[in-house]
Structures are given as C-alpha cells and as structure tokens.
Design an enzyme around this catalytic site. Sequence first.
Site, PDB file in Angstrom:
ATOM      1  N   HIS A  44      -6.163  18.147  -2.895  1.00 19.60           N
ATOM      2  CA  HIS A  44      -6.314  18.083  -4.356  1.00 19.60           C
ATOM      3  C   HIS A  44      -6.491  16.646  -4.820  1.00 19.60           C
ATOM      4  CE1 HIS A  44      -6.101  21.954  -6.226  1.00 19.60           C
ATOM      5  NE2 HIS A  44      -4.979  22.296  -5.598  1.00 19.60           N
TER       6      HIS A  44
ATOM      7  N   GLY B 243       3.692  24.146  -4.658  1.00 20.54           N
ATOM      8  CA  GLY B 243       3.236  22.759  -4.680  1.00 20.54           C
ATOM      9  C   GLY B 243       2.332  22.560  -5.880  1.00 20.54           C
TER      10      GLY B 243
ATOM     11  N   CYS C  46      -4.132  29.094  -4.940  1.00 19.88           N
ATOM     12  CA  CYS C  46      -4.048  27.841  -5.682  1.00 19.88           C
ATOM     13  C   CYS C  46      -3.768  28.155  -7.140  1.00 19.88           C
ATOM     14  CB  CYS C  46      -5.363  27.079  -5.545  1.00 19.88           C
ATOM     15  SG  CYS C  46      -5.400  25.495  -6.400  1.00 19.88           S
ATOM     16  N   LEU C  47      -2.878  27.383  -7.742  1.00 15.18           N
ATOM     17  CA  LEU C  47      -2.552  27.593  -9.154  1.00 15.18           C
ATOM     18  C   LEU C  47      -3.755  27.310 -10.056  1.00 15.18           C
ATOM     19  CD1 LEU C  47       1.019  26.012  -9.209  1.00 15.18           C
ATOM     20  CD2 LEU C  47       0.387  28.442  -9.008  1.00 15.18           C
TER      21      LEU C  47
ATOM     22  N   GLN D  29      -3.869  18.779 -11.211  1.00 12.19           N
ATOM     23  CA  GLN D  29      -3.849  20.182 -11.629  1.00 12.19           C
ATOM     24  C   GLN D  29      -3.298  20.338 -13.048  1.00 12.19           C
ATOM     25  OE1 GLN D  29      -2.043  21.673  -7.698  1.00 12.19           O
ATOM     26  NE2 GLN D  29      -3.256  23.394  -8.492  1.00 12.19           N
TER      27      GLN D  29
ATOM     28  N   HIS E  32      -2.918  21.010   1.592  1.00 14.97           N
ATOM     29  CA  HIS E  32      -3.526  21.526   0.362  1.00 14.97           C
ATOM     30  C   HIS E  32      -3.368  20.514  -0.777  1.00 14.97           C
ATOM     31  CE1 HIS E  32      -4.427  25.006  -2.438  1.00 14.97           C
ATOM     32  NE2 HIS E  32      -3.806  24.188  -3.267  1.00 14.97           N
ATOM     33  N   GLU E  33      -2.160  19.985  -0.961  1.00 10.74           N
ATOM     34  CA  GLU E  33      -1.914  19.050  -2.067  1.00 10.74           C
ATOM     35  C   GLU E  33      -2.624  17.719  -1.842  1.00 10.74           C
ATOM     36  OE1 GLU E  33      -0.889  20.421  -4.651  1.00 10.74           O
ATOM     37  OE2 GLU E  33      -0.034  22.202  -3.696  1.00 10.74           O
TER      38      GLU E  33
END
Length: 179
Positions: free
Chosen positions: A150, A56, A104-105, A61, A146-147
């Site tokens: 963000h 995702g 997380c990226l 991000q 999670h997204e």
Amino acid sequence: MRQRPIPGTSGLVRTMSLLGDPVLHSACAEVTEFGPELDRLIEDMFATMYAAQGVGLAANQIGVAQRVFVYDCPDDEEERHLGHIVNPRLVEADGVEVLGPEGCLSLPGLEAGTPRFDRAVVEGVDSAGEPVRVEGTGFFARCLQHECDHLDGMVYRERVEGMRRRRLERSIRRAGWSA
C-alpha cells in the site's frame, strides 16, 4: 505498572479511500516530523481499522500519503501481533510462496487468491523515532507484505493473476463503491 491504553479508543474513525482514489496508487512520503500529529494519525488509524474490522491499515487508505501502517493481526498459530510502523521497509520476504485469500478495506467485500511469501521482516521506527523490526509468518507475513505494498502505491489486485484476476476485475466493476 501503568497499563497502556488500548490503541484506537480515543481515535476518530476516518473515511476509507477506495480503489481508484489517486492516494492509493502513488508511493507515500517518508515521515519526517514526529510528535502529537503523528500520534493522533496512528490513533485514528487504529480506530478506523477496528471500525472496518480489518487486521491492518496503511495511512494512504485514509487519504494520508505518509509511510505509516498499523496492525492487529494473528499469525497462523493465533498469536496476536499489535503495533504500528513508521517509514517501514520490507527487508525480507521469503520461505514458501502461498496462494491465499486476501481482501482489502479499500476494496470492501472482495477477496481473491493472492500469492505471498509465508515469512516477512519489516524494519522502520515507532512514533517516537525508535528502531522497530517486526518478523511475521503465515497470515501475519501476508499482512506485513500487503501494508508495505500500500505504502508503495500498490493494491493487492495488482498481484492477482489469470482467472482470479479476471474474476476480481468483474467484481470490482459490479461493486457499488467502484471508482
């Protein structure tokens, strides 16, 4: 029947915003303009997510403070969920709260046990402005929550508590990318 192209194949891989970048810590703006620029952003987001081996990715991000995220994520039964949501709203998060590993990226290489509900429902629109409702369970529910976090300016570390939080903070300080 014409086959739709695989998302991300014509996208540009963009630079990832890392923890500490102000764009990750502020709520994103609603998308008001639909068209080629939004389509390009979504395509680039898929390309970036795949290049980083994620499941995702939220627009902030990659430095774009707009309410958009993409996903290509399995649920706990290994069913693949692939898509994007513009102006998403987490309308339900319920069921059992599960403490599970989350990464997380924007915090590359780190992971911590994070509490999330095992069911989530997100509503929004697609890139053409058509209504979308996505329901996820298990790992996919974790991804949806999670997204959405963000896009509200929250990173998963803010949900981690106790010893796990202290361990994660130590790892963040040691990370070579730490902001």
